[in-house]
Design an enzyme around this catalytic site. Structure first.
Site, short mmCIF file in Angstrom:
data_model
loop_
_atom_site.label_atom_id
_atom_site.label_comp_id
_atom_site.label_asym_id
_atom_site.label_seq_id
_atom_site.Cartn_x
_atom_site.Cartn_y
_atom_site.Cartn_z
N LEU A 146 72.16 -30.68 63.06
CA LEU A 146 73.11 -31.30 63.98
C LEU A 146 74.39 -30.49 64.11
O LEU A 146 75.00 -30.46 65.18
CB LEU A 146 73.39 -32.74 63.56
CG LEU A 146 72.28 -33.70 63.96
CD1 LEU A 146 72.51 -35.08 63.35
CD2 LEU A 146 72.18 -33.81 65.48
N ASP A 164 70.28 -35.15 57.20
CA ASP A 164 69.97 -34.79 55.82
C ASP A 164 71.02 -33.78 55.35
O ASP A 164 72.09 -34.16 54.91
CB ASP A 164 68.53 -34.26 55.75
CG ASP A 164 68.10 -33.90 54.34
OD1 ASP A 164 68.78 -34.30 53.38
OD2 ASP A 164 67.07 -33.22 54.19
N ASP A 224 66.71 -38.20 64.38
CA ASP A 224 66.09 -39.17 63.50
C ASP A 224 66.87 -39.34 62.20
O ASP A 224 67.10 -40.45 61.74
CB ASP A 224 64.62 -38.78 63.20
CG ASP A 224 64.45 -37.34 62.71
OD1 ASP A 224 65.46 -36.59 62.62
OD2 ASP A 224 63.30 -36.95 62.42
N GLY A 264 72.52 -31.76 57.42
CA GLY A 264 73.47 -31.65 58.52
C GLY A 264 73.39 -30.32 59.25
O GLY A 264 74.07 -30.12 60.26
N GLY A 276 61.29 -35.38 65.88
CA GLY A 276 61.59 -36.55 65.05
C GLY A 276 62.21 -37.72 65.77
O GLY A 276 61.98 -38.87 65.42
N LYS A 281 71.10 -39.82 54.92
CA LYS A 281 70.88 -39.82 53.47
C LYS A 281 72.20 -39.79 52.73
O LYS A 281 73.12 -39.06 53.11
CB LYS A 281 70.04 -38.60 53.07
CG LYS A 281 68.60 -38.72 53.52
CD LYS A 281 67.74 -37.60 52.95
CE LYS A 281 66.33 -37.71 53.50
NZ LYS A 281 65.47 -36.59 53.08
N ARG A 296 54.03 -39.66 61.90
CA ARG A 296 55.13 -40.08 62.78
C ARG A 296 54.86 -41.44 63.42
O ARG A 296 55.79 -42.12 63.86
CB ARG A 296 55.34 -39.07 63.90
CG ARG A 296 55.78 -37.69 63.44
CD ARG A 296 56.25 -36.88 64.64
NE ARG A 296 56.31 -35.45 64.37
CZ ARG A 296 57.37 -34.83 63.86
NH1 ARG A 296 58.45 -35.52 63.54
NH2 ARG A 296 57.37 -33.53 63.67
P1 IMP Z 1 69.07 -31.38 58.30
O1 IMP Z 1 69.28 -30.19 59.18
O2 IMP Z 1 68.90 -31.02 56.87
O3 IMP Z 1 70.10 -32.48 58.49
O4 IMP Z 1 67.65 -31.96 58.62
C1 IMP Z 1 67.37 -32.59 59.77
C2 IMP Z 1 65.90 -32.60 60.03
O5 IMP Z 1 65.08 -32.42 58.86
C3 IMP Z 1 65.55 -33.95 60.55
O6 IMP Z 1 65.76 -34.01 61.95
C4 IMP Z 1 64.11 -34.10 60.15
O7 IMP Z 1 63.28 -33.50 61.12
C5 IMP Z 1 63.99 -33.31 58.85
N1 IMP Z 1 64.09 -34.22 57.69
C6 IMP Z 1 65.11 -34.31 56.81
N2 IMP Z 1 64.85 -35.24 55.89
C7 IMP Z 1 63.65 -35.77 56.19
C8 IMP Z 1 62.83 -36.81 55.60
O8 IMP Z 1 63.16 -37.47 54.61
N3 IMP Z 1 61.64 -37.06 56.23
C9 IMP Z 1 61.22 -36.38 57.33
N4 IMP Z 1 61.95 -35.42 57.91
C10 IMP Z 1 63.15 -35.12 57.35
MG MG Z 2 64.04 -33.52 63.27
#
Ligand code: IMP
Ligand code: MG
Length: 204
Positions: free
Chosen positions: A131, A126, A123, A128, A67, A154, A188
């Site tokens: 990360l 969301d 990128d 978390g 991403g 978000k 992408r």
């Molecule tokens: P997290 O672990 O939920 O914070 O998600 C992080 C990863 O989920 C990001 O690096 C994206 O690859 C994917 N992701 C989360 N939300 C979106 C979205 O709205 N569009 C596309 N990819 C997303």
């Molecule tokens: Mg990602």
């Protein structure tokens, strides 16, 4: 534009301006840190690169692929500080579904981050989960500093608390594609950030 999308949420021009600002700010921060020399993690006995070694003179950027590919490519060209780029590939197995899911680290994190100035680039923040896991693995190596940079965050309650040092844009809790962000591996390469419509997103 692919079907099932709503309008542009963030245009390429807005992205470019914001990425430039982040690149300039990060450069200043890292130059200041590098001028102080390599960090030492007090008392833990971890190997610290000697002052004047190659490690002491550049930062380490860790883009979270796939991403962060497009964001990183633009960001690094706004930065004048010396950087080594060491991508990790993390897969979270989902399409437009934004529920937390199992993470798979598909490439190994560098193991020589002790005493170094590290920047993780992703990128979107969301839930978390991604990360937070990466941050904890990096901190376990005792870097001199760790910064987290995300293009998008978000607006929502998060399961895992991650506080990024730089956020490009705060966005509503909608699914977005483009500028590196995918829907099932595709889209992408859209130059703008576009929100997927609720009908088009899940029913496709
Ligand atoms: P997290 O672990 O939920 O914070 O998600 C992080 C990863 O989920 C990001 O690096 C994206 O690859 C994917 N992701 C989360 N939300 C979106 C979205 O709205 N569009 C596309 N990819 C997303
Ligand atoms: Mg990602």
């Amino acid at each position: 534009m692919p079907f099932g999308t709503e309008g542009v949420l963030i245009s390429r021009a807005e992205i470019a301006a914001r990425v430039r600002d982040i690149g300039v700010a990060l450069t200043a921060e890292l130059e200041r840190d590098l001028a102080r020399g390599p960090g030492s993690a007090p008392g833990d006995g971890s190997p610290t690169p000697p002052a004047g070694s190659q490690h002491a003179q550049h930062a380490v950027m860790i883009p979270v692929l796939t991403g962060a590919l497009v964001f990183t490519a633009d960001l690094i060209r706004q930065m004048t500080v010396r950087l080594a780029i060491m991508p990790v590939t993390v897969s979270s197995y989902r399409g437009a579904v934004t529920a937390p899911s199992n993470l798979e680290f598909r490439s190994d994190l560098p193991t020589d981050l002790a005493g170094r100035h590290v920047v993780v680039v992703d990128d979107i923040l969301d839930t978390g989960v991604t990360l937070a896991a990466l941050r904890d693995r990096i901190l376990a190596q005792r870097p001199a500093s760790l910064r987290i940079v995300v293009l998008l965050r978000k607006r929502k309650r998060r399961g895992a608390e991650v506080v990024p040092d730089h956020v490009g844009f705060e966005i509503p809790d909608v699914f977005v594609i483009g500028y590196g962000l995918d829907y099932d591996g595709l889209e992408r390469n859209l130059p703008d950030i576009v929100s997927l419509s609720s009908t088009g997103g899940e029913a496709r």
